[in-house]
Design a protein around this motif. Structure first.
Motif, PDB file in Angstrom:
ATOM      1  N   ILE A 281     -21.815 -26.984 -28.854  1.00  0.00           N
ATOM      2  CA  ILE A 281     -20.734 -26.571 -29.776  1.00  0.00           C
ATOM      3  C   ILE A 281     -20.174 -25.195 -29.388  1.00  0.00           C
ATOM      4  N   PRO A 282     -21.029 -24.173 -29.155  1.00  0.00           N
ATOM      5  CA  PRO A 282     -20.458 -22.885 -28.743  1.00  0.00           C
ATOM      6  C   PRO A 282     -19.629 -22.984 -27.456  1.00  0.00           C
ATOM      7  N   LEU A 283     -20.109 -23.748 -26.468  1.00  0.00           N
ATOM      8  CA  LEU A 283     -19.351 -23.879 -25.215  1.00  0.00           C
ATOM      9  C   LEU A 283     -18.036 -24.625 -25.445  1.00  0.00           C
ATOM     10  N   SER A 284     -18.038 -25.567 -26.389  1.00  0.00           N
ATOM     11  CA  SER A 284     -16.792 -26.293 -26.703  1.00  0.00           C
ATOM     12  C   SER A 284     -15.770 -25.344 -27.315  1.00  0.00           C
ATOM     13  N   ARG A 285     -16.247 -24.494 -28.215  1.00  0.00           N
ATOM     14  CA  ARG A 285     -15.324 -23.523 -28.824  1.00  0.00           C
ATOM     15  C   ARG A 285     -14.724 -22.632 -27.734  1.00  0.00           C
ATOM     16  N   ALA A 286     -15.592 -22.199 -26.816  1.00  0.00           N
ATOM     17  CA  ALA A 286     -15.118 -21.304 -25.754  1.00  0.00           C
ATOM     18  C   ALA A 286     -14.119 -22.020 -24.844  1.00  0.00           C
ATOM     19  N   ALA A 287     -14.404 -23.277 -24.542  1.00  0.00           N
ATOM     20  CA  ALA A 287     -13.516 -24.035 -23.653  1.00  0.00           C
ATOM     21  C   ALA A 287     -12.122 -24.178 -24.267  1.00  0.00           C
ATOM     22  N   VAL A 288     -12.082 -24.450 -25.562  1.00  0.00           N
ATOM     23  CA  VAL A 288     -10.777 -24.590 -26.225  1.00  0.00           C
ATOM     24  C   VAL A 288     -10.083 -23.231 -26.268  1.00  0.00           C
ATOM     25  N   ALA A 289     -10.870 -22.174 -26.530  1.00  0.00           N
ATOM     26  CA  ALA A 289     -10.276 -20.829 -26.599  1.00  0.00           C
ATOM     27  C   ALA A 289      -9.697 -20.397 -25.259  1.00  0.00           C
ATOM     28  N   VAL A 290     -10.318 -20.842 -24.179  1.00  0.00           N
ATOM     29  CA  VAL A 290      -9.847 -20.423 -22.857  1.00  0.00           C
ATOM     30  C   VAL A 290      -8.629 -21.259 -22.405  1.00  0.00           C
ATOM     31  N   GLY A 291      -8.336 -22.296 -23.154  1.00  0.00           N
ATOM     32  CA  GLY A 291      -7.096 -23.040 -22.886  1.00  0.00           C
ATOM     33  C   GLY A 291      -7.260 -24.417 -22.283  1.00  0.00           C
ATOM     34  N   ALA A 292      -8.485 -24.964 -22.312  1.00  0.00           N
ATOM     35  CA  ALA A 292      -8.685 -26.320 -21.779  1.00  0.00           C
ATOM     36  C   ALA A 292      -7.821 -27.314 -22.555  1.00  0.00           C
ATOM     37  N   HIS A 293      -7.401 -28.373 -21.867  1.00  0.00           N
ATOM     38  CA  HIS A 293      -6.558 -29.383 -22.515  1.00  0.00           C
ATOM     39  C   HIS A 293      -7.372 -30.435 -23.257  1.00  0.00           C
ATOM     40  N   GLY A 294      -8.697 -30.309 -23.184  1.00  0.00           N
ATOM     41  CA  GLY A 294      -9.512 -31.297 -23.888  1.00  0.00           C
ATOM     42  C   GLY A 294     -10.980 -31.095 -23.593  1.00  0.00           C
ATOM     43  N   LEU A 295     -11.788 -31.954 -24.217  1.00  0.00           N
ATOM     44  CA  LEU A 295     -13.246 -31.893 -24.052  1.00  0.00           C
ATOM     45  C   LEU A 295     -13.774 -33.295 -23.805  1.00  0.00           C
ATOM     46  N   MET A 296     -14.861 -33.370 -23.053  1.00  0.00           N
ATOM     47  CA  MET A 296     -15.591 -34.634 -22.966  1.00  0.00           C
ATOM     48  C   MET A 296     -17.031 -34.350 -23.378  1.00  0.00           C
ATOM     49  N   VAL A 297     -17.464 -34.989 -24.464  1.00  0.00           N
ATOM     50  CA  VAL A 297     -18.739 -34.632 -25.099  1.00  0.00           C
ATOM     51  C   VAL A 297     -19.625 -35.865 -25.243  1.00  0.00           C
ATOM     52  N   GLU A 298     -20.920 -35.699 -24.927  1.00  0.00           N
ATOM     53  CA  GLU A 298     -21.860 -36.812 -25.122  1.00  0.00           C
ATOM     54  C   GLU A 298     -22.407 -36.795 -26.550  1.00  0.00           C
ATOM     55  N   VAL A 299     -22.363 -37.967 -27.162  1.00  0.00           N
ATOM     56  CA  VAL A 299     -22.814 -38.134 -28.556  1.00  0.00           C
ATOM     57  C   VAL A 299     -23.697 -39.378 -28.614  1.00  0.00           C
ATOM     58  N   HIS A 300     -24.776 -39.291 -29.387  1.00  0.00           N
ATOM     59  CA  HIS A 300     -25.663 -40.463 -29.557  1.00  0.00           C
ATOM     60  C   HIS A 300     -26.209 -40.446 -30.982  1.00  0.00           C
ATOM     61  N   HIS A 301     -26.257 -41.616 -31.615  1.00  0.00           N
ATOM     62  CA  HIS A 301     -26.744 -41.656 -32.999  1.00  0.00           C
ATOM     63  C   HIS A 301     -28.264 -41.512 -33.073  1.00  0.00           C
ATOM     64  N   ALA A 302     -28.953 -41.810 -31.947  1.00  0.00           N
ATOM     65  CA  ALA A 302     -30.415 -41.658 -31.910  1.00  0.00           C
ATOM     66  C   ALA A 302     -30.780 -41.070 -30.548  1.00  0.00           C
ATOM     67  N   PRO A 303     -30.443 -39.798 -30.314  1.00  0.00           N
ATOM     68  CA  PRO A 303     -30.604 -39.233 -28.964  1.00  0.00           C
ATOM     69  C   PRO A 303     -32.037 -39.253 -28.453  1.00  0.00           C
ATOM     70  N   GLU A 304     -32.996 -39.218 -29.389  1.00  0.00           N
ATOM     71  CA  GLU A 304     -34.401 -39.242 -28.943  1.00  0.00           C
ATOM     72  C   GLU A 304     -34.748 -40.583 -28.277  1.00  0.00           C
ATOM     73  N   LYS A 305     -33.930 -41.602 -28.564  1.00  0.00           N
ATOM     74  CA  LYS A 305     -34.183 -42.924 -27.945  1.00  0.00           C
ATOM     75  C   LYS A 305     -33.200 -43.212 -26.810  1.00  0.00           C
ATOM     76  N   ALA A 306     -32.304 -42.268 -26.520  1.00  0.00           N
ATOM     77  CA  ALA A 306     -31.263 -42.522 -25.509  1.00  0.00           C
ATOM     78  C   ALA A 306     -31.890 -42.795 -24.139  1.00  0.00           C
ATOM     79  N   LEU A 307     -31.262 -43.688 -23.375  1.00  0.00           N
ATOM     80  CA  LEU A 307     -31.793 -44.032 -22.059  1.00  0.00           C
ATOM     81  C   LEU A 307     -31.376 -43.025 -20.994  1.00  0.00           C
ATOM     82  N   SER A 308     -30.402 -42.164 -21.321  1.00  0.00           N
ATOM     83  CA  SER A 308     -30.105 -41.041 -20.423  1.00  0.00           C
ATOM     84  C   SER A 308     -29.450 -39.905 -21.203  1.00  0.00           C
ATOM     85  N   ASP A 309     -29.763 -38.690 -20.783  1.00  0.00           N
ATOM     86  CA  ASP A 309     -29.153 -37.458 -21.312  1.00  0.00           C
ATOM     87  C   ASP A 309     -29.235 -37.293 -22.836  1.00  0.00           C
TER      88      ASP A 309
END
Ligand code: PEP
Ligand code: MN
Length: 335
Positions: A281-309
């Motif tokens: 989240i902090p890096l996303s805020r910084a990326a938007v503040a620096v002028g990035a045109h967008g974000l790509m973010v990994e999200v998982h409803h059960a990350p502890e069971k995720a098969l990667s990352d």
């Protein structure tokens, strides 16, 4: 060399310039713009004589292009490229959010996450069907089944989908299903894959190589554009450094540098930069503040069971927070 045509130049006058360039054995690439047509001279070894064009009807200027990346450079296209993916725009004036799991694991996982991220404000859904894993024993992705699940997510949620083409072998298949084809960090200088991406009819999301300079990254984008595909989105995802407090070091300074050098849209992937969800989240805020045109973010409803990352994947509620926090930042820098 860039041959800039007068805004009143006729198609015949443009064609005559193209023919003159080709008669020299070079490649001519017209670049349509809002206010003018310019024709970029490619594959010339050494400088081209401007007088060759200056006396031709309809020609306004002949400007030498000084950068090694020609089509990618702002010298050949001063106006920002905005890429349209169905209802979604990526580029100047837009903040495009791409979200989803690292890998597609099954239909229920993908649809559950897709519904969450859509409700929170994501525009595009991401998820790997072919995964580049460090270990050959790790989950490699569902392959075509994963692509079919992505198609289902698109049908059920209306979100266009982004997924990686890891090699030549699967490129055609990925192109059939994906709305945006991702080229991963490990493939940024896979030149034959870049050439294949240059022949694709879909936008390419080109991640920065984990030890690539900005010039190498822009030259990789040049391969795609030289092949005929002008729809390239750059993605900063962190580079290798000596630091151990994050998986990679997010190079936020690359955003203004790329925006000065190139007209292509540039987004940030804070997840693969951080490797830990607490930094996303902090890096996303910084990326938007620096002028990035967008974000790509990994999200998982059960990350502890995720098969990667799993460690870097946000919980859906955290992704909601992220979206809430970045909107006022985007509004401030665009006001
Ligand atoms: C990904 O986005 O799933 C991925 C593997 O990223 P990168 O190529 O940046 O490591
Ligand atoms: Mn991942």
């Amino acid at each position: 060399m860039l041959v800039v045509m007068d805004h009143k130049a006729t198609p015949e006058e443009i064609e005559a310039v193209v023919a003159t360039i080709e008669a020299k054995g070079f490649m001519a690439r017209p670049i349509p713009g809002g206010h003018r047509v310019a024709i970029c001279v490619l594959h010339n070894h050494g400088p081209v004589e401007p007088n060759l064009f200056l006396s031709m009807p309809g020609v306004k200027e002949a400007i030498p292009v000084t950068h090694p990346y020609k089509l990618v450079s702002r010298e050949s296209q001063p106006d920002d490229t905005v890429i349209h993916i169905g209802p979604v725009a990526v580029g100047n004036g837009h903040l495009t959010i791409i979200a989803g799991p690292c890998a597609i694991e099954d239909a229920e996982q993908a649809l559950t996450i897709a519904r969450h991220v859509k409700a929170a404000g994501a525009h595009l859904f991401r998820g790997g069907a072919f995964k580049p894993r460090t270990s050959p024993y790790a989950f490699q992705g569902l392959g075509e089944e994963g692509l079919q699940i992505l198609a289902r997510v698109r049908d059920e949620t209306g979100m266009p989908v982004v997924t990686e083409a890891m090699d030549h072998e699967v490129f055609d298949l990925v192109e059939e299903y994906a709305d945006v084809i991702q080229i991963g960090t490990r493939n940024m200088q896979n030149f034959s894959l870049l050439r294949r991406a240059g022949r694709a009819a879909k936008p390419i999301l080109l991640k920065r190589g984990m030890s690539a300079t900005i010039e190498e990254w822009l030259m990789a984008a040049e391969y795609i554009m030289e092949g005929g595909n002008a729809q390239v989105i750059l993605c900063e995802r962190g580079v290798r450094t000596f630091a151990h407090h994050s998986r990679n070091t997010l190079d936020l300074s690359s955003i203004p540098v790329v925006q000065k050098e190139s007209h292509l849209p540039i987004i940030v992937d804070p997840s693969h930069a951080a490797g830990r969800r607490g930094q996303v989240i902090p890096l996303s805020r910084a990326a938007v503040a620096v002028g990035a045109h967008g974000l790509m973010v990994e999200v998982h409803h059960a990350p502890e069971k995720a098969l990667s990352d799993g460690a870097q994947s946000l919980y859906p509620a955290q992704f909601e927070d992220l979206c809430r926090q970045i909107m006022p930042i985007f509004a401030t820098i665009n006001s």
